[in-house]
Design an enzyme around this catalytic site. Sequence first.
Site, PDB file in Angstrom:
ATOM      1  N   HIS A  12      57.141 -70.067 -79.635  1.00 40.99           N
ATOM      2  CA  HIS A  12      57.305 -71.496 -79.959  1.00 40.99           C
ATOM      3  C   HIS A  12      57.221 -72.376 -78.709  1.00 40.99           C
ATOM      4  O   HIS A  12      57.126 -73.592 -78.815  1.00 40.99           O
ATOM      5  CB  HIS A  12      58.603 -71.729 -80.734  1.00 40.99           C
ATOM      6  N   ASP A  43      61.146 -60.491 -68.259  1.00 40.63           N
ATOM      7  CA  ASP A  43      61.077 -61.945 -68.123  1.00 40.63           C
ATOM      8  C   ASP A  43      60.619 -62.250 -66.700  1.00 40.63           C
ATOM      9  O   ASP A  43      60.296 -61.331 -65.945  1.00 40.63           O
ATOM     10  CB  ASP A  43      62.433 -62.607 -68.429  1.00 40.63           C
ATOM     11  N   GLY A  78      59.957 -61.472 -72.644  1.00 43.29           N
ATOM     12  CA  GLY A  78      60.502 -62.817 -72.445  1.00 43.29           C
ATOM     13  C   GLY A  78      61.937 -62.899 -72.908  1.00 43.29           C
ATOM     14  O   GLY A  78      62.359 -63.904 -73.480  1.00 43.29           O
ATOM     15  N   GLY A  79      62.722 -61.849 -72.636  1.00 43.73           N
ATOM     16  CA  GLY A  79      64.071 -61.711 -73.181  1.00 43.73           C
ATOM     17  C   GLY A  79      65.165 -62.403 -72.420  1.00 43.73           C
ATOM     18  O   GLY A  79      66.355 -62.088 -72.629  1.00 43.73           O
TER      19      GLY A  79
END
Length: 388
Positions: A296, A256, A231-232
């Site tokens: 998050h 990603d 997920g960069g």
Amino acid sequence: MNGHSDIVSVLNGVTPASLEDEDQRSRALLAAYALVARLETPWETMARLCMGQPALGAALKVCKDLELFEKWDKAGNEAMNADELAKLTPCEAALLERLLRHLASNHMLHEPSVGVFKPTPFTKSLLQPVFGEWINHLYDATLPCFSRLPEYLAQTGYKVPLDPANGVFQYTKDWKGDMFHYYEVHPREGESFNHVMGGVMANQAGWLDIFPHERLLETAAEGTPLVVDVGGNIGHDMERFLQAHPETASRLYLQDRPEVVKLSKCPDPVSKMGYDFFTPQPVKGSRVYYMHGVLHDWSDEPARKILAMQREALTPGYSTLLIHDHIASRALAHPHTTAYDLTMMVMVAGTERTEEHWETLLQSEGYKVVKIWRSPLAVQGIIEAELA
């Protein structure tokens, strides 16, 4: 000090150059926030909250729509009055002056003499998409979502939003599906959002400033994957690692959504992979699986699924999971952390977690926390975890 005038003189004289390092600067800034809270009367706080701040965001948005700061930059960023600046835009001079005065009163512009304005480092930063697109995103999503939050909570019985496909964002946008699919269907807003995410990663202390990255090379098996950035986004964190260790490029993996990762400027032979982190991790046995600002975005149930999908790829006793995220204090948390927490809630039904919350989440999917790394340079920390 001899009195009020001396105190004001000292405060007016404080600049970043007055402080020893970034740690002292950040602590001084928090002290300044607290000082404002102590000095303001309730009415001054109300005027700032309910008039000054909304007007400030609107003034910046209008100036961005006018491309004022871009045109001012092409004109040399010289000090100008409203009549001169209005000639650069279709805006009436009398209106522009009122906007500029509010920006200057909030130190967004310099006002070297009455009615004359000059750009600041902040307004110059808006020329960069990773800063300037925040203003569009503020009006595309952040303000609309927070505006509807009280109404949404009243209608849902004041329960924590948990469903990323049926939360405040969907209520506000009248959208079915999660935020990420919304941005796929709305490319203008999606491009803005991608710049905003790039700004989050590019304009904070990086993971190399927090975690002893040299250790990874010392303990990695030759010829195997070294870092998988899950997920960069477009690779800001990966580029930092590559600059520090260019010889490792062929062992680095940036992952990603396909439409995001294709925008990456990471050079070959860095592997750029479209990947859905709710599916099994395809790169096995890497020394590190790194996630910055990923978990998050999700409440506990989907976060556990993401962790589970990475788990089978880790080699026991060798692979490390690094989670780069906010680790919220139970008392008097940093205002960035609490702002992120509520923003994640309204945008994606996500959350910022305390240290105890992180430990519980990781343990539930078979991980154990090895160490939590912090730096005075960063609000966020890095959780080093491995298979239990």
